[in-house]
Design an enzyme around this catalytic site. Sequence first.
Site, mmCIF file in Angstrom:
data_model
loop_
_atom_site.group_PDB
_atom_site.id
_atom_site.type_symbol
_atom_site.label_atom_id
_atom_site.label_comp_id
_atom_site.label_asym_id
_atom_site.label_seq_id
_atom_site.Cartn_x
_atom_site.Cartn_y
_atom_site.Cartn_z
ATOM 1 C CB THR A 170 13.254 -7.915 1.040
ATOM 2 O OG1 THR A 170 13.712 -6.593 1.332
ATOM 3 C CG2 THR A 170 12.099 -8.255 1.967
ATOM 4 C CD GLU A 210 14.434 1.584 -0.366
ATOM 5 O OE1 GLU A 210 15.471 1.477 0.307
ATOM 6 O OE2 GLU A 210 14.320 1.143 -1.517
ATOM 7 C CB ILE A 230 12.256 -7.940 -5.722
ATOM 8 C CG1 ILE A 230 12.698 -8.983 -4.685
ATOM 9 C CG2 ILE A 230 13.441 -7.320 -6.437
ATOM 10 C CD1 ILE A 230 13.461 -8.415 -3.494
ATOM 11 C CD GLN A 244 -10.568 27.330 15.528
ATOM 12 O OE1 GLN A 244 -11.126 26.485 16.239
ATOM 13 N NE2 GLN A 244 -10.144 28.498 16.001
#
Length: 384
Positions: free
Chosen positions: A129, A358, A160, A274
Amino acid sequence: MDFSLTPEERQIRDTVRSFIEKEVMPLEPEVLRNEREGRPGLAPDVLRDLRAKARKSGFWGINTPEEYGGAALGPIMSAIIAMETGRTFVPFTFGGSADNILYAGTDEQKQRYLIPTIEGERRSCFAITEPGAGSDARNIRTRATRDGGEWIINGEKTFITGGSEADFVMVFAVTEPYGVTCFLVDRDMGWTSDPIPTMGQWGPASLVFEDVRVPEENILGELGKGFELAMQWIGQGRYMIPARAIGAAERMLGMAIEYAKIRKSMGQTISNYQAIQWMIADSQVEIESAKWLTLYAAWRVREGMDARHASSIAKLNGAVMANQVVDRVLQIHGGMGYTKELPIERWYRELRLLRIFEGTDEIQRRTIARNLIKGHARLGLIGE
């Protein structure tokens, strides 16, 4: 179609869970305290001790071939183990592993890089990258120019993982006219790193290469074939990301259920409302969906099938699921969930990363859609 684990697989899962609960989870208060004071969550000696204990229990090199002293448990059990380790935010992983592409090295490279990494004597990082080339890895600008028997590397890498701690890097650079090539570059060859502060505990770094000289024998794989290696590295780990997310989401959902059963509001526990029940139910459905998508991707890897499409689906689904679940869990806990007294806010920051690294959500959607449009993946076919 049998979804059950073998007795041996169940034993491995249960042993890992017991180890995490007895040896790792008790360190959570220490990790939170260290991080609040600006220190790493786990001191290096503590991590070494944990890994030594795990090794005595037989957990060493989960994915490492037996010939290198590993357990070679395979993709499915690796994913299940990642689900178990993901149940704690302590930054612990079992030792004895190395980046999969290091196995593509020569015998000499394996002796210098692969084996010492497996044994924990060396630390690596993967650098593709760049500031202008994140998801678009083909647009990298780092260059390597041949000079006799050496290559001179110039460029910058960013975000990194492990870049500040690594003593060597697998760096990808354009080698005209051959294409992208991967180089094994020791830190003492001249590259530098600077940590990048982030909202979570992920500690990436920027790497700078200024006229860094690398010998020809440090090319990993073939000249000009680095992009294929990069895709192997990225592809193998993609389904492991949702695996860890599943463990975290299950742990947090359990916390939310227990809290909802004791927290009272307007004369009754909030578990009777609920709105709370639906948050719990939706979270369980999403966790189970992510679990089976992840295990399906791992199964394809185990069977030697193309798992790229399934892994993209699992990664996208798991990353979104984890963020939805942690948000609901924080909401159920109310103001307490927002405090640093509980680890929920830490998980909230940590899990946000899953939708970025990723391969971002957007890149996964692009990949999935293009596979369908171009016919690389087909709808409605079970088992293919």
